[in-house]
Write a protein that holds these residues in place. Sequence first.
Motif, short mmCIF file in Angstrom:
data_model
loop_
_atom_site.label_atom_id
_atom_site.label_comp_id
_atom_site.label_asym_id
_atom_site.label_seq_id
_atom_site.Cartn_x
_atom_site.Cartn_y
_atom_site.Cartn_z
N GLY A 381 1.10 -1.04 -0.49
CA GLY A 381 -0.61 -0.07 0.00
C GLY A 381 0.41 0.86 -0.09
N GLY A 382 1.99 1.62 0.69
CA GLY A 382 2.74 2.15 1.12
C GLY A 382 3.17 2.71 -0.44
N LEU A 383 4.23 1.67 -0.98
CA LEU A 383 4.80 1.76 -2.38
C LEU A 383 3.57 2.46 -3.59
N THR A 384 2.71 1.73 -3.37
CA THR A 384 0.98 2.22 -4.28
C THR A 384 1.26 4.14 -3.90
N GLY A 385 1.09 4.11 -2.47
CA GLY A 385 1.37 5.72 -2.81
C GLY A 385 1.82 6.72 -2.80
N LEU A 386 2.77 5.37 -3.14
CA LEU A 386 4.70 7.08 -3.80
C LEU A 386 3.76 6.95 -5.30
N PHE A 387 3.20 6.67 -6.31
CA PHE A 387 3.03 7.15 -7.11
C PHE A 387 2.05 8.35 -7.30
N LEU A 388 0.67 7.68 -6.26
CA LEU A 388 -0.14 8.81 -6.35
C LEU A 388 0.45 10.67 -5.39
N GLY A 389 1.38 10.78 -4.53
CA GLY A 389 2.02 11.39 -4.16
C GLY A 389 2.61 12.40 -4.94
N ASN A 390 2.76 11.75 -6.30
CA ASN A 390 3.51 12.58 -7.18
C ASN A 390 2.34 13.12 -8.21
N VAL A 391 2.53 14.67 -8.38
CA VAL A 391 1.39 15.41 -9.02
C VAL A 391 0.80 14.59 -9.92
N VAL A 392 2.16 14.77 -10.95
CA VAL A 392 2.15 14.27 -12.60
C VAL A 392 1.23 12.58 -12.95
N VAL A 393 1.88 11.92 -11.95
CA VAL A 393 1.00 10.60 -11.72
C VAL A 393 -0.68 10.74 -11.48
N ASP A 394 -0.37 11.30 -10.22
CA ASP A 394 -2.09 11.56 -9.63
C ASP A 394 -3.36 12.07 -10.45
N LEU A 395 -2.97 13.24 -11.30
CA LEU A 395 -3.68 13.53 -11.98
C LEU A 395 -4.65 12.69 -13.29
N PRO A 396 -4.06 11.58 -13.92
CA PRO A 396 -4.66 10.78 -14.32
C PRO A 396 -5.28 9.59 -13.47
N LEU A 397 -4.64 9.38 -12.72
CA LEU A 397 -5.00 8.29 -11.41
C LEU A 397 -6.22 8.30 -10.17
N SER A 398 -6.45 10.03 -9.97
CA SER A 398 -6.80 10.67 -9.35
C SER A 398 -8.44 10.12 -9.15
N ASP A 399 -9.31 10.15 -9.65
CA ASP A 399 -11.10 9.13 -9.57
C ASP A 399 -10.78 8.18 -10.60
N THR A 400 -10.03 7.02 -9.87
CA THR A 400 -9.88 5.89 -10.91
C THR A 400 -9.89 4.92 -9.71
N TYR A 401 -10.09 3.64 -10.25
CA TYR A 401 -9.76 2.42 -8.82
C TYR A 401 -8.71 1.72 -8.22
N PHE A 402 -7.91 2.94 -9.37
CA PHE A 402 -6.06 2.34 -8.19
C PHE A 402 -6.16 3.59 -7.06
N VAL A 403 -6.28 4.79 -6.44
CA VAL A 403 -6.98 5.32 -5.56
C VAL A 403 -8.04 4.33 -4.44
N VAL A 404 -8.70 3.84 -5.34
CA VAL A 404 -9.39 3.26 -3.44
C VAL A 404 -8.36 1.15 -3.43
N GLY A 405 -7.96 1.38 -4.86
CA GLY A 405 -6.83 -0.14 -4.14
C GLY A 405 -5.85 0.49 -3.00
N HIS A 406 -5.40 1.62 -3.59
CA HIS A 406 -4.32 1.70 -2.92
C HIS A 406 -4.76 2.16 -1.46
N PHE A 407 -6.30 3.15 -1.29
CA PHE A 407 -6.27 3.46 -0.45
C PHE A 407 -6.81 2.02 0.95
N HIS A 408 -6.99 1.52 0.36
CA HIS A 408 -7.98 0.49 1.41
C HIS A 408 -6.39 -0.58 1.26
N MET A 409 -5.50 -0.65 0.67
CA MET A 409 -4.32 -1.60 1.79
C MET A 409 -3.41 -0.93 2.23
N VAL A 410 -3.32 0.58 2.74
CA VAL A 410 -2.47 1.09 3.77
C VAL A 410 -3.42 1.08 4.52
#
Length: 580
Positions: A381-410
Motif C-alpha cells: 500500500g505504501g509503494l502505491t502511495g509513492l505513485f499518488l504522491g507525485n502530482v503528474v502521476v496522481d492527476l490521471p489516477l486520482s478518480d480511478t480504482y487505483f486510489v481505491v486499491g491503494h487506500f484500502h491496502m494501506v
Amino acid sequence: MAHVAIADQEQEFHEPATFITKYIWSQDHKVIAIQYSITAIFVGLVALVLSGMMRLQLGFPDSFNFIDPSAYLQFVTMHGMIMVIYLLTALLLGGFGNYLIPLMIGARDMVFPYLNMLSYWTYLLSVILLLASFFVVGGPTGAGWTLYPPQAILSGTPGAGAGITLMLLSLGVFIVAFTMGGLNYVTTVLQARTKGMTLMRMPLSVWGIFTASILGLLAFPALLVSAIMMLLDQQVGTSFFMPALLSLGEQTDYTGGSPILFQHLFWFFGHPEVYIVALPAFGIVSDVIATHARKNIFGYRMMVWAIVIIGGLSFIVWAHHMYVSGMNPYFGFFFATTTLIIAVPTAIKVYNWVLTLWQGNIHLRVPMLFSIGFIFTFTHGGLTGLFLGNVVVDLPLSDTYFVVGHFHMVMGVSPIMVLYAAIYHWFPLVTGRYLHTGLGKLHFWLTFLGTYAIYLPMHYLGFLGVPRRYYAMGSTDFIPDSAEPLNASITVAAIIVGAVQIIFIVNLIWSLSKGRKSEPNPWGATSLEWQTPEIPPKHLNWGEKLPVVHRWAYDYSVPGVSQDFIPQNMSEAEVERLKT
C-alpha cells in the motif's frame, strides 16, 4: 519523571458494588475498553455488509433491484465514514488504548475515570445518531465519505435533508467523545507512570497511542468546525462553503462561499487521521512481533522518533488529496515533497520490523501471522502511495480504482491485520482463554489471500481508467471488455472475505466460554500488562502495591536466563537468582 499520588488513592477508585456500576456505568478502563470494542466491531460489521452490497452492484450490475444509484452512493458514504472513524479510530484508541495504557505503564486506571466513562457513552450516542440516518426520510447521506459541498447539501443528492444533518451531528458528538478520551490518554501517559517507567522504557504500543491521541486533539477540531459550518450552510442559509449557483435550474440564495475551503479543513483533519489509525497499529505490531520473534525490537529509539516525526509531518501533507482541485503548481510541489519525505520515517519502521524478524526465534502463531501479513499489505500500500504522491502521476489516477486499491491496502487491510493480531495476542489477557488456533489460521489465510484477490486487480482497473464511485460502468468506450469479468471476480473475492469474518466472530464467542484456558503469561512477554498479580487483571490492576520498572520492554532471548526473557518489573537481584 512526574507521578501522581492519585494512582494509590483507592478511595478515588472504590470497587463497584452493583452490576450496573461494574458493567454498564463502569469507570474501570478495562470494562470501558470492552464496551468500545464491542460497539466498534458491531458498527464495523454494518459497514462490511454495505461494502458487500456495493460490490454486488459493481460485479453484477442490474441484478439487484434494491440497489439503485441513490442507495449505491449512500452505501459508499456510510461504509467509508464508519470504517475510518467509527471502527478503526474507536477500536484502536478507545478499545486498545483504554485497555493497554494503564496496564503497560503500571497505573491503576486512567487519570480521569469518570471522564473515561462519559467518553464511551458519548461515542455510543454518535453511533446511534449515525445509524439513525438509515431510518429517516431520504435515508443516509450519499455525498461520498468526504462530504464535499456543495453536493452534500443540495437537494439533488441522496439524503440531502435529514441524512446529512444526522451525519454532521454524529461527527460532532464523536469528536467530543474523542476529545474526552484523548485528553485522558495523554494525561495518563504523562502523569501516571509507575516508578522507573521513563518515557524511553514505554512499550511502542503506548508511544503509538499517545502520539495518535495528540494528533487527534490537534486535527479533529478542523473537522468539527467544518461540520458546524456546513450545518449552518444547510440549516440557516449561511455561505461558508456554498458559492452562488443554480440547483435544479433555480438560483439558490447562497453567495460567495468556498467549497475548496471545506476541502482544506477536511483534509487537514483527514491526513492526520490516517496516522491516528496507523501509529497505534505501528506500535501494537512492533510489540507483537518482538514477543513472538523472541527478539528485542530493532532500533527502539529510532522507532520512537519515527513515530513522533511521522506525527509531526502528517500535518503538512494534507493537500496531496487535492491535486485535482486546481491548486498553484508551487503548492503542488511543496505537498509532493513533504509527502515523499514522510515516506522516510515510515520506511525506517518497515526496515526495523524486518530486522527484528531477522534471525529471530520466530513462532508462527496466529498473532505473528497477522503481523507478517500487515508488513506485506502495508509495504504494498505504501509503494502505491509513492505513485499518488507525485502530482503528474496522481492527476490521471486520482478518480480511478487505483486510489481505491491503494487506500484500502494501506488504510483498510493493514490496520485491520494489526487489529486481528492484537485481538489474538491479548485475548488471553482479557479473558484468561485462548482463541482457537485452527480457526485463527484459517481466518488469516483466507483473509490475507482474499484481500490481495480484491485489491491488486483494482490497481490494474485504475490504470485502465475505470472511474471510482460510479454506480455502473455501462458500455463506456475507453474501458476495455476485460474490466467486466475482473469486476465480477473482485466481487466474488470480496463476498468470500466478508463471509470469512464470520469464522472470527464464531471463534470469539465460542472461545469466551469454551476456549482453552491460558497460563498467566502465555507468550512469555516482558511488558507490564502480563505481570499483574492476577490474569485477567482485577479492579485497580495491581493489588496492594504498584510495580517498579527496572528495564525497557524488550529483554528477549537473554543469554543465561532460564526462561529466555526478563519482565520489566524484575530487579537485578531476581535476575541473578534466575541465572543461578
